[in-house]
Design an enzyme around this catalytic site. Structure first.
Site, mmCIF file in Angstrom:
data_model
loop_
_atom_site.group_PDB
_atom_site.id
_atom_site.type_symbol
_atom_site.label_atom_id
_atom_site.label_comp_id
_atom_site.label_asym_id
_atom_site.label_seq_id
_atom_site.Cartn_x
_atom_site.Cartn_y
_atom_site.Cartn_z
ATOM 1 N N SER A 161 36.053 51.616 42.659
ATOM 2 C CA SER A 161 36.920 50.473 42.316
ATOM 3 C C SER A 161 36.213 49.206 42.790
ATOM 4 O O SER A 161 35.423 49.246 43.750
ATOM 5 C CB SER A 161 38.257 50.613 43.036
ATOM 6 O OG SER A 161 38.970 49.391 42.978
ATOM 7 N N TYR A 204 42.571 52.211 50.750
ATOM 8 C CA TYR A 204 42.053 52.223 49.377
ATOM 9 C C TYR A 204 40.654 51.606 49.337
ATOM 10 O O TYR A 204 39.714 52.225 48.830
ATOM 11 C CB TYR A 204 43.005 51.458 48.437
ATOM 12 C CG TYR A 204 42.601 51.595 46.981
ATOM 13 C CD1 TYR A 204 42.658 52.822 46.331
ATOM 14 C CD2 TYR A 204 42.160 50.486 46.254
ATOM 15 C CE1 TYR A 204 42.283 52.947 45.004
ATOM 16 C CE2 TYR A 204 41.784 50.607 44.918
ATOM 17 C CZ TYR A 204 41.850 51.842 44.300
ATOM 18 O OH TYR A 204 41.462 51.973 42.981
ATOM 19 N N LYS A 260 37.268 53.857 48.687
ATOM 20 C CA LYS A 260 36.440 53.545 47.515
ATOM 21 C C LYS A 260 35.047 53.048 47.944
ATOM 22 O O LYS A 260 34.063 53.276 47.235
ATOM 23 C CB LYS A 260 37.142 52.517 46.621
ATOM 24 C CG LYS A 260 38.393 53.066 45.938
ATOM 25 C CD LYS A 260 38.073 54.214 44.987
ATOM 26 C CE LYS A 260 39.269 54.668 44.177
ATOM 27 N NZ LYS A 260 38.963 55.780 43.256
HETATM 28 N N1 LIG Z 1 44.200 51.610 37.193
HETATM 29 C C1 LIG Z 1 43.461 50.750 37.859
HETATM 30 O O1 LIG Z 1 43.743 49.526 37.874
HETATM 31 C C2 LIG Z 1 42.229 51.233 38.596
HETATM 32 C C3 LIG Z 1 41.355 50.268 39.116
HETATM 33 C C4 LIG Z 1 40.227 50.685 39.798
HETATM 34 C C5 LIG Z 1 39.974 52.035 39.950
HETATM 35 N N2 LIG Z 1 40.823 52.952 39.444
HETATM 36 C C6 LIG Z 1 40.519 54.372 39.658
HETATM 37 O O2 LIG Z 1 40.518 55.057 38.432
HETATM 38 C C7 LIG Z 1 40.854 56.430 38.657
HETATM 39 C C8 LIG Z 1 41.930 56.851 37.661
HETATM 40 O O3 LIG Z 1 43.121 56.143 37.959
HETATM 41 P P1 LIG Z 1 44.203 55.764 36.850
HETATM 42 O O4 LIG Z 1 44.289 54.311 36.813
HETATM 43 O O5 LIG Z 1 43.941 56.512 35.616
HETATM 44 O O6 LIG Z 1 45.524 56.283 37.594
HETATM 45 P P2 LIG Z 1 46.705 57.264 37.168
HETATM 46 O O7 LIG Z 1 47.099 57.035 35.754
HETATM 47 O O8 LIG Z 1 47.716 57.140 38.243
HETATM 48 O O9 LIG Z 1 46.000 58.710 37.244
HETATM 49 C C9 LIG Z 1 45.595 59.245 38.475
HETATM 50 C C10 LIG Z 1 45.197 60.687 38.248
HETATM 51 O O10 LIG Z 1 44.782 61.241 39.504
HETATM 52 C C11 LIG Z 1 45.462 62.470 39.685
HETATM 53 N N3 LIG Z 1 45.721 62.722 41.096
HETATM 54 C C12 LIG Z 1 46.247 61.890 42.017
HETATM 55 N N4 LIG Z 1 46.389 62.516 43.190
HETATM 56 C C13 LIG Z 1 45.946 63.782 43.006
HETATM 57 C C14 LIG Z 1 45.854 64.916 43.830
HETATM 58 N N5 LIG Z 1 46.259 64.904 45.114
HETATM 59 N N6 LIG Z 1 45.353 66.060 43.313
HETATM 60 C C15 LIG Z 1 44.962 66.121 42.023
HETATM 61 N N7 LIG Z 1 45.015 65.078 41.182
HETATM 62 C C16 LIG Z 1 45.522 63.923 41.670
HETATM 63 C C17 LIG Z 1 46.784 62.315 38.943
HETATM 64 O O11 LIG Z 1 47.299 63.590 38.675
HETATM 65 P P3 LIG Z 1 48.871 63.804 38.329
HETATM 66 O O12 LIG Z 1 49.283 62.622 37.490
HETATM 67 O O13 LIG Z 1 48.863 65.090 37.563
HETATM 68 O O14 LIG Z 1 49.597 63.867 39.628
HETATM 69 C C18 LIG Z 1 46.328 61.551 37.716
HETATM 70 O O15 LIG Z 1 45.840 62.432 36.744
HETATM 71 C C19 LIG Z 1 41.287 56.527 40.121
HETATM 72 O O16 LIG Z 1 40.221 57.041 40.886
HETATM 73 C C20 LIG Z 1 41.562 55.085 40.497
HETATM 74 O O17 LIG Z 1 41.386 54.827 41.878
HETATM 75 C C21 LIG Z 1 41.961 52.594 38.759
#
Ligand SMILES: NC(=O)c1ccc[n+]([C@@H]2O[C@H](COP(=O)([O-])OP(=O)(O)OC[C@H]3O[C@@H](n4cnc5c(N)ncnc54)[C@H](OP(=O)(O)O)[C@@H]3O)[C@@H](O)[C@H]2O)c1
Length: 265
Positions: free
Chosen positions: A149, A162, A166
């Site tokens: 991130s 966080y 990261k």
């Molecule tokens: N969205 C943003 O603004 C943003 C910005 C920077 C970086 N990121 C990074 O991008 C990545 C994807 O995030 P996203 O935005 O797509 O978020 P999201 O829609 O909340 O998806 C998160 C995913 O991680 C899985 N997960 C969370 N905790 C888990 C656990 N304990 N065991 C197994 N799976 C787990 C969830 O599984 P379930 O739903 O099945 O529980 C879900 O599939 C993450 O690493 C996040 O830090 C996101």
């Protein structure tokens, strides 16, 4: 090392995506299904994961799913090795993650949250990247993607766990990229800004330069195709990262301490 197909991806191998049940991971599953790639999809929520898998199967690709909580790092290592035995992985995208931060009137983040973020955002994906590398090195090809991130570039007082977790995955990816490049294995670190997913929707307040999850997935796949070591998007965050390194610490501390952020439960 940058260059098209420098990591010698085999189009016949499987693509592992963790966090495939939601957000960026689900969009990546759809994108690679459209490319005709076999998929190994991991998530925690079985219903949402099956929904994503069903869409991919409707494109005619083979899909294997696994429901697993990444809090259990040893189970994740064993499961990756088992899946690779049945579905040899050419691409491992470790997208699962948690975005929790200090809530409401909490003085600091809750200890349990700090532990969860350390395990799910740093310890387990690093260990899985090592396990994936072991498998890929035997075949002399493969590519690993770790999702960090832009929060890794700054010490965020409202999100110490966080930004810290990261920053850890960022450093791990950079080191692993150098170690594996001579062995023909690519490693890409992805550092997104705000992406419109359930994770960012829980954040209260402004989310500047937010991108759609499908746009994020396209950028990630393009970075893999080009074997880019580090993808930062949108570009403005590369500028902010540079500024962070140039601004003297006392001034930086004042700016970062003034940022207000909160999340919904
Ligand atoms: N969205 C943003 O603004 C943003 C910005 C920077 C970086 N990121 C990074 O991008 C990545 C994807 O995030 P996203 O935005 O797509 O978020 P999201 O829609 O909340 O998806 C998160 C995913 O991680 C899985 N997960 C969370 N905790 C888990 C656990 N304990 N065991 C197994 N799976 C787990 C969830 O599984 P379930 O739903 O099945 O529980 C879900 O599939 C993450 O690493 C996040 O830090 C996101």
């Amino acid at each position: 090392m940058t260059g098209k197909v420098a990591s010698r991806m085999d189009e016949g191998g499987y693509v592992l995506i963790t966090g495939a049940s939601s957000g960026i991971g689900a969009e990546l599953a759809a994108l690679y299904a459209a490319r005709g790639r076999g998929l190994v999809l991991w998530g925690r929520d079985a219903v949402r994961l099956e929904n994503v898998a069903g869409h991919a199967r409707s494109r005619g690709v083979k899909v294997h799913t696994r429901v697993l909580d990444l809090m259990d790092g040893a189970a994740a290592i064993a499961a990756l090795r088992e899946d690779d035995g049945s579905y040899p992985l050419d691409l491992a995208i470790l997208a699962a993650g948690l975005g929790d931060m200090r809530r409401g009137n909490d003085v600091v983040e809750r200890a349990e949250d700090v532990l969860r973020l350390g395990l799910v955002n740093y310890a387990t994906p690093s260990a899985m990247a090592a396990a994936a590398a072991e498998c890929m090195v035997k075949r002399g090809r493969g590519h690993i993607v770790l999702i960090g991130s832009v929060a890794a570039f700054h010490a965020l007082p409202f999100a110490a766990a966080y930004s810290g977790s990261k920053a850890g995955i960022k450093r791990f990816a950079e080191a692993q990229q150098m170690a594996l490049a001579p062995l023909g294995i690519g490693v890409t670190l992805v550092s997104p800004g705000f992406v419109d997913t359930p994770m960012s929707r829980r954040v209260v307040g402004a989310k500047p330069f937010m991108q759609s999850a499908s746009a994020a997935a396209r950028r990630i796949a393009d970075a893999v195709d080009r074997n880019r070591p580090h993808l930062v998007f949108p570009f403005i965050f590369s500028v902010l990262r540079l500024i962070d390194t140039l601004v003297p610490w006392p001034f930086k501390r004042r700016i970062l301490s003034a940022i207000k952020a909160d999340q919904m439960n």
